[in-house]
Design a protein around this motif. Structure first.
Motif, PDB file in Angstrom:
ATOM      1  N   LEU A  88       0.869  -1.166   0.000  1.00  0.00           N
ATOM      2  CA  LEU A  88       0.000   0.000   0.000  1.00  0.00           C
ATOM      3  C   LEU A  88       0.912   1.223   0.000  1.00  0.00           C
ATOM      4  O   LEU A  88       1.774   1.367   0.870  1.00  0.00           O
ATOM      5  CB  LEU A  88      -0.916  -0.022   1.226  1.00  0.00           C
ATOM      6  CG  LEU A  88      -2.139   0.883   1.195  1.00  0.00           C
ATOM      7  CD1 LEU A  88      -3.247   0.304   2.089  1.00  0.00           C
ATOM      8  CD2 LEU A  88      -1.822   2.293   1.653  1.00  0.00           C
ATOM      9  N   TRP A  89       0.725   2.090  -0.983  1.00  0.00           N
ATOM     10  CA  TRP A  89       1.569   3.270  -1.194  1.00  0.00           C
ATOM     11  C   TRP A  89       0.821   4.492  -0.679  1.00  0.00           C
ATOM     12  O   TRP A  89      -0.310   4.760  -1.093  1.00  0.00           O
ATOM     13  CB  TRP A  89       1.870   3.396  -2.679  1.00  0.00           C
ATOM     14  CG  TRP A  89       2.737   4.520  -3.141  1.00  0.00           C
ATOM     15  CD1 TRP A  89       2.342   5.621  -3.831  1.00  0.00           C
ATOM     16  CD2 TRP A  89       4.159   4.632  -2.997  1.00  0.00           C
ATOM     17  NE1 TRP A  89       3.416   6.405  -4.142  1.00  0.00           N
ATOM     18  CE2 TRP A  89       4.547   5.824  -3.642  1.00  0.00           C
ATOM     19  CE3 TRP A  89       5.135   3.836  -2.393  1.00  0.00           C
ATOM     20  CZ2 TRP A  89       5.878   6.252  -3.696  1.00  0.00           C
ATOM     21  CZ3 TRP A  89       6.459   4.256  -2.443  1.00  0.00           C
ATOM     22  CH2 TRP A  89       6.820   5.442  -3.079  1.00  0.00           C
ATOM     23  N   VAL A  90       1.450   5.222   0.226  1.00  0.00           N
ATOM     24  CA  VAL A  90       0.787   6.339   0.900  1.00  0.00           C
ATOM     25  C   VAL A  90       1.465   7.651   0.525  1.00  0.00           C
ATOM     26  O   VAL A  90       2.698   7.761   0.564  1.00  0.00           O
ATOM     27  CB  VAL A  90       0.825   6.160   2.427  1.00  0.00           C
ATOM     28  CG1 VAL A  90       0.104   7.314   3.123  1.00  0.00           C
ATOM     29  CG2 VAL A  90       0.193   4.826   2.826  1.00  0.00           C
ATOM     30  N   THR A  91       0.658   8.624   0.165  1.00  0.00           N
ATOM     31  CA  THR A  91       1.148   9.979  -0.084  1.00  0.00           C
ATOM     32  C   THR A  91       0.740  10.856   1.084  1.00  0.00           C
ATOM     33  O   THR A  91      -0.448  10.950   1.423  1.00  0.00           O
ATOM     34  CB  THR A  91       0.566  10.546  -1.392  1.00  0.00           C
ATOM     35  OG1 THR A  91       0.957   9.702  -2.478  1.00  0.00           O
ATOM     36  CG2 THR A  91       1.081  11.952  -1.644  1.00  0.00           C
ATOM     37  N   ASN A 101       8.229  14.962   5.667  1.00  0.00           N
ATOM     38  CA  ASN A 101       9.361  14.228   5.097  1.00  0.00           C
ATOM     39  C   ASN A 101       9.320  12.810   5.673  1.00  0.00           C
ATOM     40  O   ASN A 101       9.623  12.597   6.852  1.00  0.00           O
ATOM     41  CB  ASN A 101      10.676  14.927   5.439  1.00  0.00           C
ATOM     42  CG  ASN A 101      11.872  14.270   4.769  1.00  0.00           C
ATOM     43  OD1 ASN A 101      12.063  13.059   4.862  1.00  0.00           O
ATOM     44  ND2 ASN A 101      12.702  15.069   4.110  1.00  0.00           N
ATOM     45  N   ALA A 102       8.953  11.841   4.847  1.00  0.00           N
ATOM     46  CA  ALA A 102       8.758  10.469   5.329  1.00  0.00           C
ATOM     47  C   ALA A 102      10.058   9.832   5.789  1.00  0.00           C
ATOM     48  O   ALA A 102      10.048   8.961   6.665  1.00  0.00           O
ATOM     49  CB  ALA A 102       8.113   9.621   4.240  1.00  0.00           C
ATOM     50  N   GLY A 140       7.513   2.312  17.763  1.00  0.00           N
ATOM     51  CA  GLY A 140       7.245   0.889  17.599  1.00  0.00           C
ATOM     52  C   GLY A 140       6.639   0.468  16.291  1.00  0.00           C
ATOM     53  O   GLY A 140       5.993  -0.589  16.212  1.00  0.00           O
ATOM     54  N   VAL A 141       6.855   1.230  15.205  1.00  0.00           N
ATOM     55  CA  VAL A 141       6.335   0.837  13.900  1.00  0.00           C
ATOM     56  C   VAL A 141       7.310   1.314  12.827  1.00  0.00           C
ATOM     57  O   VAL A 141       7.979   2.330  12.995  1.00  0.00           O
ATOM     58  CB  VAL A 141       4.919   1.427  13.656  1.00  0.00           C
ATOM     59  CG1 VAL A 141       4.945   2.951  13.623  1.00  0.00           C
ATOM     60  CG2 VAL A 141       4.301   0.856  12.399  1.00  0.00           C
ATOM     61  N   ALA A 142       7.401   0.546  11.731  1.00  0.00           N
ATOM     62  CA  ALA A 142       8.348   0.891  10.667  1.00  0.00           C
ATOM     63  C   ALA A 142       7.709   0.743   9.294  1.00  0.00           C
ATOM     64  O   ALA A 142       6.801  -0.064   9.094  1.00  0.00           O
ATOM     65  CB  ALA A 142       9.592   0.020  10.759  1.00  0.00           C
ATOM     66  N   TYR A 143       8.216   1.527   8.352  1.00  0.00           N
ATOM     67  CA  TYR A 143       7.788   1.488   6.962  1.00  0.00           C
ATOM     68  C   TYR A 143       9.011   1.793   6.102  1.00  0.00           C
ATOM     69  O   TYR A 143      10.117   2.003   6.623  1.00  0.00           O
ATOM     70  CB  TYR A 143       6.685   2.526   6.699  1.00  0.00           C
ATOM     71  CG  TYR A 143       7.076   3.936   7.073  1.00  0.00           C
ATOM     72  CD1 TYR A 143       7.837   4.732   6.206  1.00  0.00           C
ATOM     73  CD2 TYR A 143       6.714   4.489   8.304  1.00  0.00           C
ATOM     74  CE1 TYR A 143       8.226   6.013   6.543  1.00  0.00           C
ATOM     75  CE2 TYR A 143       7.094   5.774   8.653  1.00  0.00           C
ATOM     76  CZ  TYR A 143       7.845   6.533   7.775  1.00  0.00           C
ATOM     77  OH  TYR A 143       8.231   7.806   8.124  1.00  0.00           O
ATOM     78  N   VAL A 144       8.835   1.819   4.803  1.00  0.00           N
ATOM     79  CA  VAL A 144       9.919   2.217   3.903  1.00  0.00           C
ATOM     80  C   VAL A 144       9.577   3.579   3.309  1.00  0.00           C
ATOM     81  O   VAL A 144       8.527   3.719   2.670  1.00  0.00           O
ATOM     82  CB  VAL A 144      10.130   1.200   2.767  1.00  0.00           C
ATOM     83  CG1 VAL A 144      11.208   1.703   1.802  1.00  0.00           C
ATOM     84  CG2 VAL A 144      10.536  -0.151   3.322  1.00  0.00           C
ATOM     85  N   THR A 173       6.226  10.422   0.506  1.00  0.00           N
ATOM     86  CA  THR A 173       5.602   9.140   0.191  1.00  0.00           C
ATOM     87  C   THR A 173       6.219   8.028   1.029  1.00  0.00           C
ATOM     88  O   THR A 173       7.372   8.134   1.473  1.00  0.00           O
ATOM     89  CB  THR A 173       5.763   8.800  -1.300  1.00  0.00           C
ATOM     90  OG1 THR A 173       7.154   8.835  -1.646  1.00  0.00           O
ATOM     91  CG2 THR A 173       5.009   9.790  -2.173  1.00  0.00           C
ATOM     92  N   LEU A 174       5.473   6.958   1.224  1.00  0.00           N
ATOM     93  CA  LEU A 174       5.988   5.799   1.950  1.00  0.00           C
ATOM     94  C   LEU A 174       5.262   4.541   1.486  1.00  0.00           C
ATOM     95  O   LEU A 174       4.147   4.589   0.973  1.00  0.00           O
ATOM     96  CB  LEU A 174       5.850   5.982   3.462  1.00  0.00           C
ATOM     97  CG  LEU A 174       4.446   6.221   4.045  1.00  0.00           C
ATOM     98  CD1 LEU A 174       3.802   4.904   4.463  1.00  0.00           C
ATOM     99  CD2 LEU A 174       4.529   7.160   5.247  1.00  0.00           C
ATOM    100  N   ARG A 175       5.952   3.394   1.669  1.00  0.00           N
ATOM    101  CA  ARG A 175       5.393   2.097   1.277  1.00  0.00           C
ATOM    102  C   ARG A 175       5.136   1.251   2.512  1.00  0.00           C
ATOM    103  O   ARG A 175       5.987   1.136   3.388  1.00  0.00           O
ATOM    104  CB  ARG A 175       6.352   1.360   0.340  1.00  0.00           C
ATOM    105  CG  ARG A 175       5.743   0.107  -0.297  1.00  0.00           C
ATOM    106  CD  ARG A 175       6.807  -0.768  -0.954  1.00  0.00           C
ATOM    107  NE  ARG A 175       7.586  -1.516   0.049  1.00  0.00           N
ATOM    108  CZ  ARG A 175       8.538  -2.399  -0.249  1.00  0.00           C
ATOM    109  NH1 ARG A 175       8.859  -2.618  -1.503  1.00  0.00           N
ATOM    110  NH2 ARG A 175       9.184  -3.033   0.716  1.00  0.00           N
TER     111      ARG A 175
END
Length: 397
Positions: free
Chosen positions: A325-328, A334-335, A346-350, A364-366
């Motif tokens: 899921l790609w989030v804008t 700044n992601a 306690g949470v991570a994304y790319v 943006t982030l994935r």
């Protein structure tokens, strides 16, 4: 001591996703960063039985194999692809050590330094790594949720005369979109008009949430002249098998096979024989339906929590399949910088930046929804939403 490395190492880059995973893989961090299937859904017993059958079916299983791949497996692949409308002969299939190797072998035989590849922007990070390592000039084409924009695509083909157009048109990584049929047909028409090769990367196509949706691969609309199609068992069986394949024009596949001879002689033959038994004796299609059901539920859990974000500047396209899921975010977020705060909570994304060829969108982030159970997704997304709402609150104050 100074070492005399080849000049091309200047263009090699570490995977930003792999680097992030080293940092965020802590017990107290719920990670949506990796592009990982759920190991609890691996068909472990079926894989064990398949390897037992391979090991007891004769010592030839343990012998060197053809570079192109075990003939029976290639015949099975040809049959399975025919269900997608891709009508190819087994001799035009090359079994590879994961679909990643297919990208590398293709690049090795096709590209000279400075050759141009057109891609979407953002696109698959590891493909960018491979292209950069061969000193390719990667040029992004303007795109929307339906695929590459037609005018920009034709203009760049006409002006730049690219060697290849690289696309992930079905449930893409990172943004999870699906090209429209119209854009697929237009891309193929331009490839024929200008004699450009298309590299269609399809690792996620089987993870289709709506069985009624018609998503024809580009290769199904091509007479084996312009489209190379690659896929893998990593997302539907287990990644550790490292077994993928590529099919395409005979001349290209033949040269890729020669390049593979100089790389690893052949893909792991024990895994290939095990896959033959697995496909013949195990309901792999039923297993894929189990994956689809689980992953679709997890996507909806992630989406439901994301919908609770108070900031109206957050947007996404609901995935119709795949793993991401790609989030804008709002433009002031700044992601990459926000990741530290997220990990502290306690949470991570790319962050989205590494997936861009040029001019990355910092906001943006994935998110990966396939590797965590629904309860963990709920908890992790609640943490992420809290971080997003907090940063927006700080900005407004």
């Amino acid at each position: 001591m100074k070492y005399g490395f080849a000049q091309r190492v200047r263009y090699m880059r570490s995977s930003a996703v792999r680097d992030i995973l080293k940092v965020v893989n802590k017990e107290d961090v719920i990670s949506f960063a990796g592009g990982l299937p759920d190991e609890d859904l691996f068909p472990v017993e079926a894989v064990r039985q398949a390897f037992d059958k391979a090991l007891t079916s004769g010592n030839k299983t343990l012998q060197y194999a053809e570079t192109e791949g075990v003939t029976e497996l290639r015949q099975i692949l040809a049959t399975r692809m025919l269900r997608k409308g891709i009508d190819r002969k087994a001799e035009d299939i090359l079994v590879t050590s994961g679909s990643q190797q297919a990208i590398d072998l293709f690049s090795r035989i096709m590209f000279n330094p400075g050759d141009i590849v057109l891609t979407e922007n953002p696109t698959y990070l590891a493909a960018l790594q491979v292209f950069n390592s061969y000193e390719v000039n990667i040029v992004p084409v303007k795109s929307d949720n339906d695929g590459m924009l037609q005018d920009d695509l034709e203009d760049k083909i006409w002006r730049l005369k690219p060697k290849c157009i690289y696309v992930v048109p079905t449930y893409s990584n990172p943004d999870g979109k699906v090209w429209s049929l119209e854009r697929r047909k237009h891309l193929l028409a331009l490839a024929k008009k200008y004699h450009v090769v298309i590299f269609e990367d399809d690792p996620y196509g089987d993870l289709q949430f709506d069985a009624a949706e018609k998503v024809p691969p580009l290769a199904s609309m091509d007479d084996n002249e312009f489209v190379l199609y690659t896929s893998t068992f990593s997302k539907t069986v287990v990644p550790a098998l490292r077994t993928g394949w590529i099919v395409g024009p005979h001349q290209i596949i033949r040269l890729m096979a020669q390049a593979k001879q100089a790389t690893d002689l052949h893909t792991n033959s024990l895994s290939q024989h095990a896959l033959i038994h697995l496909v013949n004796d195990f309901d792999i299609d039923g297993h894929i339906q189990t994956l689809i059901s689980a992953y679709r539920e997890r996507m909806h859990v992630m989406k439901g929590i994301l919908d609770s974000v108070e900031n109206k500047g957050v947007s996404y396209v609901e995935p119709r399949g795949g793993m991401f899921l790609w989030v804008t975010m709002p433009q002031h977020v700044n992601a990459t910088k926000l990741l530290k705060t997220a990990v502290d909570n306690g949470v991570a994304y790319v962050p989205g930046v590494p997936f861009y060829v040029k001019k990355p969108n910092q906001h943006t982030l994935r998110l990966n929804f396939t590797n965590a159970k629904p309860d963990l997704i709920k908890l992790g997304m609640e943490r992420l939403v809290s971080v997003i709402n907090e940063v927006d609150s700080d900005e407004n104050n």
